[in-house]
Design an enzyme around this catalytic site. Structure first.
Site, short mmCIF file in Angstrom:
data_model
loop_
_atom_site.label_atom_id
_atom_site.label_comp_id
_atom_site.label_asym_id
_atom_site.label_seq_id
_atom_site.Cartn_x
_atom_site.Cartn_y
_atom_site.Cartn_z
N CYS A 86 1.05 -1.61 0.31
CA CYS A 86 0.36 0.01 -0.07
C CYS A 86 0.52 1.31 0.07
CB CYS A 86 -0.87 -0.13 1.23
SG CYS A 86 -1.73 -1.47 1.99
N HIS A 335 -8.58 3.91 -1.67
CA HIS A 335 -7.66 3.19 -1.24
C HIS A 335 -7.28 2.42 -2.43
CE1 HIS A 335 -4.29 1.88 0.17
NE2 HIS A 335 -4.74 0.85 1.05
#
Length: 409
Positions: A86, A335
C-alpha cells in the site's frame, strides 16, 4: 544535495470504473498533474519516472511502469516500477526526490495506479492478503481486516480505546470526503451508522474499513535548478523518512504501534528541522479506523494511548488544531493500493496551493503525508512546506537541462 520541489500533483476520481484500464487512469492523472503546474509542463521536460503499483489481479506485473509511461508519450525515459504494498507510490515519491536531489534528474514523475474492482470478493481478499506475511498469516486464513482487528483489540485492551472512538474517525473522514469531488465514498455517515454497521472483523465494522478502489495519481518533482520554470510559489519537500519492519504482525514486540511509521516520522522531522507541532495538516494512512489512531501516536501528534481521545476532542477535524485526512482519507476517498501515497501528495499540493475548496485549511504552509505498506512492514513520511516568493527570487536563466535541450534543437 539539491532541494526538491513539488510543482504539480493530481489524482483521478477514485471508485469503480469498469470502462477504464490502468493505462487510461494513469494517463488521466498525468494530464491533470501537468495542468496543475502553475506555468505548465511539457512532457519532454520529464527526465525520469517512478510508478507504484501492486498489480492487483496479476495484470502486467512485469514492466508495468514502462507500460504506463509509454502510453502517455514519455518515450525513452528511464521508468521504474515500485512495489511496496500500500506504500508503493509513497516510495515512488521518495525515489523521485532522491533522483532530483542527487543531480541525476531535474524533473521526475512519481505516480501510482491500481485497478481493484473487476474481480470477485475472494480474489480481492487474496490480492490484499499478499501484503501480509504469507507463510504464517495469509495461508493460515488471516485477512487484512483480521490483522488490523488484532491491532484494534490490543489497543483497546491496553489503553481503553473504544469502538465509539474508532467510529469517530470514520465520521470525520466521511465528513471531509463529502467535500472532495474525487472521493469514492463521498457521503457523510453518522456515529450510529458506523457503530451499528455489520461487523467485518471484530471489533471493526464496515464503516471502520476502507473500500477497494480503482484510481491513479501523479506528482511532479523538480530540482531547485528547474523549479522557477514551473512556479513562483514553490512547495519544498523539506523532509523524507522511510523505514521497514517485520512483515508479520506476530513477529513484532507490540501490536499497539507501527515502528516503521515511528522511525520514518523521526527521520522526516529531523531532516525538515521541525516537530509535529509545526504541522498545519496531515494525510495519514487510515486503511482502517484503528490505523489512523495508531498514526496519531506514531507520528507524535499525541502520546501513546491518547489517539482515541485526540479524535474525540475534535482536534483532528477541519477547523481543529491539526486537521487530519482533509481529503477523506483512505476511508472515504478510497484506497487504490498503488495510487494511495501519490494521492495523499495530491491533497497536500492542493492544500499548500490554496486549492482545496471547502476542505481548505486556512493559512496552511506545512503538511505531512504518511503512507504504510501492509500492516506496517514499510512506511514512508514526507514533509512539504510552502516557500512563497522563493522561486521568483531565483535567476530567470534556463536550467542546465533546458540549455541542453535548446542546444540539441
Amino acid at each position: 544535495m539539491r532541494d526538491a520541489y513539488l510543482v504539480g500533483a493530481a489524482q483521478t476520481d477514485f471508485g469503480s470504473f469498469p470502462d477504464e484500464s490502468y493505462r487510461s487512469l494513469f494517463a488521466s492523472a498525468f494530464e491533470a498533474a501537468r495542468e496543475s503546474v502553475p506555468e505548465g509542463m511539457d512532457p519532454d521536460d520529464v527526465d525520469e519516472a517512478v510508478v507504484g503499483t501492486l498489480g492487483v489481479g496479476g495484470r502486467q506485473l512485469g514492466l508495468s511502469g514502462p507500460a504506463a509511461t509509454e502510453h502517455v508519450g514519455l518515450h525513452g525515459i528511464p521508468t521504474t516500477r515500485v512495489e511496496n504494498a500500500c506504500a508503493a507510490s509513497g516510495y515512488a515519491v521518495r525515489q523521485a526526490v532522491q533522483a532530483v536531489r542527487s543531480g541525476m534528474a531535474d524533473v521526475v514523475l512519481a505516480g501510482g495506479v491500481e485497478i481493484m474492482t473487476d474481480m470477485s470478493g475472494d480474489a480481492t481478499k487474496y490480492w490484499l492478503g499478499v501484503s501480509g506475511e504469507t507463510e504464517w498469516e495469509r495461508l493460515s486464513g488471516t485477512t487484512f481486516a483480521g490483522v488490523y482487528a488484532q491491532m484494534a483489540d490490543a489497543h483497546m485492551a491496553e489503553y481503553g480505546t473504544t469502538s465509539e472512538q474508532l467510529s469517530r474517525v470514520a465520521v470525520k473522514n466521511h465528513r471531509n470526503g463529502a467535500k472532495n469531488p474525487h472521493a469514492q465514498l463521498g457521503f457523510e455517515c453518522s456515529l450510529e451508522d458506523a457503530e451499528n454497521a455489520q461487523t467485518v472483523a471484530d471489533p471493526l465494522t464496515l464503516y471502520h474499513c476502507c473500500p477497494t478502489t480503482d484510481g491513479a495519481a501523479v506528482a511532479l518533482i523538480a530540482s531547485e535548478d528547474a523549479v522557477s520554470e514551473y512556479t513562483d510559489d514553490p512547495i519544498r519537500i523539506a523532509g523524507v523518512g522511510a523505514a521497514s519492519d517485520a512483515v508479520g504482525l506476530f513477529q513484532r514486540d507490540s501490536y499497539t504501534g507501527i515502528e516503521a511509521s515511528q522511525r520514518a516520522a523521526e527521520t522526516a522531522y529531523r531532516r525538515a528541522g521541525i516537530t509535529p507541532e509545526d504541522l498545519d495538516f496531515a494525510e495519514v494512512h487510515d486503511c482502517f479506523s484503528i490505523a489512523e489512531i495508531l498514526a496519531y501516536e506514531d507520528l507524535g501528534f499525541c502520546e501513546p494511548g491518547e489517539g482515541g481521545r485526540l479524535v474525540e476532542s475534535g482536534a483532528t477535524a477541519l477547523g481543529g488544531d491539526l486537521p487530519v485526512n482533509t481529503s477523506g482519507g483512505l476511508k472515504s476517498k478510497g484506497h487504490p493500493i498503488g495510487a494511495t501515497g501519490a494521492g495523499q501528495v495530491a491533497e497536500a499540493f492542493k492544500q499548500l496551493s490554496g486549492d482545496a475548496g471547502d476542505r481548505q485549511v486556512e493559512g496552511a504552509t506545512r503538511g505531512l503525508t504518511h503512507n504504510v505498506g501492509g500492516s506496517g512492514g514499510g512506511a514512508v513520511v514526507h514533509v512539504f512546506e510552502r516557500e512563497a516568493g522563493t522561486a521568483s527570487e531565483k535567476p530567470s536563466e534556463p536550467s542546465p537541462r533546458k540549455r541542453e535541450q535548446e542546444v540539441g534543437r
